[in-house]
Design a protein around this motif. Structure first.
Motif, PDB file in Angstrom:
ATOM      1  N   MET A  44     -21.955  75.218  18.737  1.00 40.43           N
ATOM      2  CA  MET A  44     -21.745  75.853  20.036  1.00 40.43           C
ATOM      3  C   MET A  44     -20.692  76.961  19.921  1.00 40.43           C
ATOM      4  SD  MET A  44     -20.462  74.124  23.610  1.00 40.43           S
ATOM      5  CE  MET A  44     -18.784  73.925  22.990  1.00 40.43           C
ATOM      6  N   LEU A  45     -19.606  76.671  19.197  1.00 37.80           N
ATOM      7  CA  LEU A  45     -18.568  77.677  19.002  1.00 37.80           C
ATOM      8  C   LEU A  45     -19.084  78.855  18.185  1.00 37.80           C
ATOM      9  CD1 LEU A  45     -15.501  75.374  18.252  1.00 37.80           C
ATOM     10  CD2 LEU A  45     -16.012  76.590  20.369  1.00 37.80           C
ATOM     11  N   PHE A  46     -19.975  78.557  17.244  1.00 35.84           N
ATOM     12  CA  PHE A  46     -20.561  79.620  16.434  1.00 35.84           C
ATOM     13  C   PHE A  46     -21.411  80.560  17.292  1.00 35.84           C
ATOM     14  CE2 PHE A  46     -24.354  80.992  13.980  1.00 35.84           C
ATOM     15  CZ  PHE A  46     -23.730  81.856  13.095  1.00 35.84           C
ATOM     16  N   TYR A  47     -22.245  79.975  18.167  1.00 38.23           N
ATOM     17  CA  TYR A  47     -23.103  80.797  19.024  1.00 38.23           C
ATOM     18  C   TYR A  47     -22.301  81.527  20.097  1.00 38.23           C
ATOM     19  CZ  TYR A  47     -27.151  78.700  16.791  1.00 38.23           C
ATOM     20  OH  TYR A  47     -28.085  78.307  15.862  1.00 38.23           O
ATOM     21  N   MET A  48     -21.096  81.038  20.352  1.00 38.97           N
ATOM     22  CA  MET A  48     -20.199  81.733  21.286  1.00 38.97           C
ATOM     23  C   MET A  48     -19.385  82.818  20.565  1.00 38.97           C
ATOM     24  SD  MET A  48     -18.761  78.403  23.390  1.00 38.97           S
ATOM     25  CE  MET A  48     -17.438  79.342  24.168  1.00 38.97           C
ATOM     26  N   ASN A  49     -19.663  82.975  19.252  1.00 35.89           N
ATOM     27  CA  ASN A  49     -18.947  83.947  18.409  1.00 35.89           C
ATOM     28  C   ASN A  49     -17.447  83.648  18.308  1.00 35.89           C
ATOM     29  OD1 ASN A  49     -21.251  85.596  17.823  1.00 35.89           O
ATOM     30  ND2 ASN A  49     -21.090  86.495  19.875  1.00 35.89           N
ATOM     31  N   GLU A  50     -17.107  82.360  18.423  1.00 31.45           N
ATOM     32  CA  GLU A  50     -15.710  81.953  18.278  1.00 31.45           C
ATOM     33  C   GLU A  50     -15.362  81.665  16.826  1.00 31.45           C
ATOM     34  OE1 GLU A  50     -13.324  81.913  20.456  1.00 31.45           O
ATOM     35  OE2 GLU A  50     -14.526  82.474  22.208  1.00 31.45           O
ATOM     36  N   ILE A  51     -16.368  81.293  16.033  1.00 30.98           N
ATOM     37  CA  ILE A  51     -16.165  81.062  14.602  1.00 30.98           C
ATOM     38  C   ILE A  51     -17.275  81.769  13.834  1.00 30.98           C
ATOM     39  CG2 ILE A  51     -15.000  78.849  14.904  1.00 30.98           C
ATOM     40  CD1 ILE A  51     -17.602  77.450  14.202  1.00 30.98           C
ATOM     41  N   GLY A  52     -17.020  82.081  12.571  1.00 30.24           N
ATOM     42  CA  GLY A  52     -18.002  82.763  11.746  1.00 30.24           C
ATOM     43  C   GLY A  52     -18.880  81.786  10.993  1.00 30.24           C
ATOM     44  N   GLU A  53     -19.929  82.300  10.366  1.00 33.14           N
ATOM     45  CA  GLU A  53     -20.867  81.455   9.625  1.00 33.14           C
ATOM     46  C   GLU A  53     -20.182  80.741   8.467  1.00 33.14           C
ATOM     47  OE1 GLU A  53     -25.303  81.787   7.551  1.00 33.14           O
ATOM     48  OE2 GLU A  53     -24.328  83.555   8.410  1.00 33.14           O
ATOM     49  N   THR A  54     -19.219  81.412   7.830  1.00 31.20           N
ATOM     50  CA  THR A  54     -18.523  80.796   6.700  1.00 31.20           C
ATOM     51  C   THR A  54     -17.627  79.640   7.132  1.00 31.20           C
ATOM     52  OG1 THR A  54     -16.736  82.439   6.888  1.00 31.20           O
ATOM     53  CG2 THR A  54     -18.541  82.930   5.364  1.00 31.20           C
ATOM     54  N   GLU A  55     -17.292  79.588   8.406  1.00 29.17           N
ATOM     55  CA  GLU A  55     -16.427  78.524   8.931  1.00 29.17           C
ATOM     56  C   GLU A  55     -17.212  77.375   9.547  1.00 29.17           C
ATOM     57  OE1 GLU A  55     -12.618  80.744  10.735  1.00 29.17           O
ATOM     58  OE2 GLU A  55     -14.521  81.449  11.577  1.00 29.17           O
TER      59      GLU A  55
END
Length: 215
Positions: A76-87
């Protein structure tokens, strides 16, 4: 990602893991606190033993869903652009582990919960469904052969880092391997009494395919 959002996600993961499904379901539908019967453990295995396979299945599925949902907070945080793919993998592991800690030490029932196997399963399903499916197969086959849930849990948990390390499912991901062996150590720690009983030959057997005896 902001510190406030990270704290919210961590708290949410812990609270999801803390949901005492076996206790609430047992008391709500049967008027029985599973912690006062069987092994006294607030987990799916003891629910199978005390309340039967239908109740045990419900509790197990809820516990799996807890781990899966908490781990997917990272997505969810990834799709919110809060974290990157590498994280993404790192945060999946963090939130999943927090959910397992919540299951073992749930705030809602005085920090005395289950052993976290079903919640761990939900976590690995969210991280690596193919590898998790193999571990489930190992668990089921061991359970059918031995009727020992503890032994089945330990072997299935060990299979995850070993298969990750050997590259059976692609190039080994170091973080996944370290996580897997860490979880194996945690499972061994939470099953110390079971291991002693296994070595002494007096561990409880559980036939989840048998009908619950009526009193």
């Amino acid at each position: 990602m902001s510190v406030a959002l990270l704290i919210v996600a961590i708290v949410a993961a812990y609270l999801l893991g803390s949901i005492p499904s076996s206790v609430w379901y047992g008391i709500g539908y049967f008027g029985i606190d599973v912690r006062k019967h069987g092994s006294g453990n607030a987990g799916a295995t003891n629910t199978f033993r005390v309340l039967g396979k239908r109740a045990g299945t419900v509790v197990m599925l809820i516990d799996v869903l807890k781990g899966w949902t908490a781990t997917c907070l990272a997505s969810m945080l990834f799709y919110m652009n809060e974290i990157g793919e590498t994280e993404l993998l790192m945060y999946k592991i963090i939130f999943g582990i927090i959910a397992i800690i919540g299951h073992i030490f749930p705030i809602f029932v005085n920090f005395k919960g289950g052993k976290g196997i079903a919640t761990l399963l939900g976590m690995v399903l969210a991280i690596h469904p193919e590898l998790a499916s193999v571990c489930i197969t190992i668990f089921i086959l061991t359970l059918i052969a031995s009727q020992y849930v503890s032994l089945s849990s330990i072997l299935a948990t060990l299979a995850f880092p070993v298969l990750s390390w050997t590259g059976a499912f692609g190039h080994p991901e170091p973080l996944l391997v370290v996580f897997g062996f860490t979880m194996f150590v945690l499972v061994v720690f939470t099953h110390q009494k079971n291991i002693v009983r296994l070595l002494n030959g007096n561990e409880n057997r559980v036939n989840i395919f048998a009908k619950k005896a009526r009193s």
